[in-house]
Scaffold this active site. Structure first.
Site, PDB file in Angstrom:
ATOM      1  N   ASP A  53       0.811  -1.213   0.000  1.00 58.24           N
ATOM      2  CA  ASP A  53       0.000   0.000   0.000  1.00 58.24           C
ATOM      3  C   ASP A  53       0.854   1.277   0.000  1.00 58.24           C
ATOM      4  O   ASP A  53       2.000   1.256   0.424  1.00 58.24           O
ATOM      5  CB  ASP A  53      -0.884   0.043   1.253  1.00 58.24           C
ATOM      6  N   HIS A 198       3.974  -2.398   3.424  1.00 57.63           N
ATOM      7  CA  HIS A 198       4.211  -1.023   2.936  1.00 57.63           C
ATOM      8  C   HIS A 198       5.685  -0.854   2.600  1.00 57.63           C
ATOM      9  O   HIS A 198       6.501  -0.692   3.510  1.00 57.63           O
ATOM     10  CB  HIS A 198       3.837  -0.003   4.009  1.00 57.63           C
TER      11      HIS A 198
HETATM   12 NI    NI Z   1      -2.607   3.214   3.163  1.00 53.69          NI
END
Ligand code: NI
Length: 235
Positions: A53, A198
């Site tokens: 993400d 991430h």
């Molecule tokens: Ni996010």
């Protein structure tokens, strides 16, 4: 009596807040959203989806793409529209390398506080950025922090997005070392898991290092890596 009413008011407010600001967790009010959230690949097959993400980042995302290419592992990238506009070349490479692109909104807003129209605009602007860069329109979208309310879910549906969250949170942003991330993810992964990571953040190098170790470890346990959409079609 007054105390009782005050307590009741507090409970009503808490329940109201829960209903309005429902995040990325399982909960009893999922019925209000008509069950449209996809948390896993919904299969018993030994497949898992790595998802990344908040990118793209001009340095870290290509470094991760190198690792995925070396290991011939597909992944799904839930990217931000504003970052996609700044780094279209990275978006194009994600698609070219055979990964799936997902929509993570334009500006990473907390959607339960946004009007449905703003949610639609966030998704549409991001679709445009991705389409301009890579010539594809994402089928999947993920709300920032998994935050959603019934209006959010309807806005995603109006833009024909499957709303995808995760069942395995790597918690990589908390700063644990790569080996701890790998252990945490392996412990929680089940057939059909969707894993949240991430790479684009400050410190994302640790996530990339963890991915380098995680992919062979998952394969050693019999898991095949898939994109979210390919894995869901297997279901
Ligand atoms: Ni996010």
């Amino acid at each position: 009596m007054v105390l009782g009413l005050a307590l009741l008011a507090v409970i009503v407010v808490l329940v109201g807040l829960y209903l309005l600001f429902y995040g990325g967790f399982d909960g009893p009010i999922e019925w209000a959203m008509k069950g449209r959230t996809q948390r896993t690949l919904e299969t018993q097959a030994k497949v898992v989806a790595l998802t990344f993400d908040d990118g793209p980042d001009p340095v870290r995302t290509p470094a991760l793409l190198d690792v995925l290419a070396e290991q011939r592992a597909p992944a799904t990238f839930f990217v931000l529209g504003d970052a996609a506009e700044m780094h279209p070349g990275v978006i194009a490479r994600i698609a070219r390398d055979g990964h799936e692109l997902g929509n993570h909104t334009y500006s990473h807003r907390y959607l339960p506080l946004a009007r449905s129209r703003s949610v639609e605009r966030e998704l549409a602007q991001t679709d445009r950025a991705i389409a301009t860069a890579a010539g594809v329109i994402p089928k999947v979208a993920r709300p920032p922090w998994g935050g959603r309310r019934p209006g959010t879910v309807r806005a995603f549906a109006r833009l024909a997005k499957r709303l995808v969250t995760w069942d395995v949170n790597s918690d990589d942003w908390k700063g644990a070392p790569a080996d701890a991330l790998v252990a945490r993810v392996l412990e929680r992964t089940r057939p059909g898991s969707i894993i949240l990571m991430h790479e684009a953040r400050t410190g994302g190098e640790v996530t990339i290092e963890a991915v380098r170790k995680l992919i062979p470890a998952l394969r050693a346990r019999g898991y095949e890596l898939v994109t979210v959409s390919a894995g869901t079609q297997l279901a």
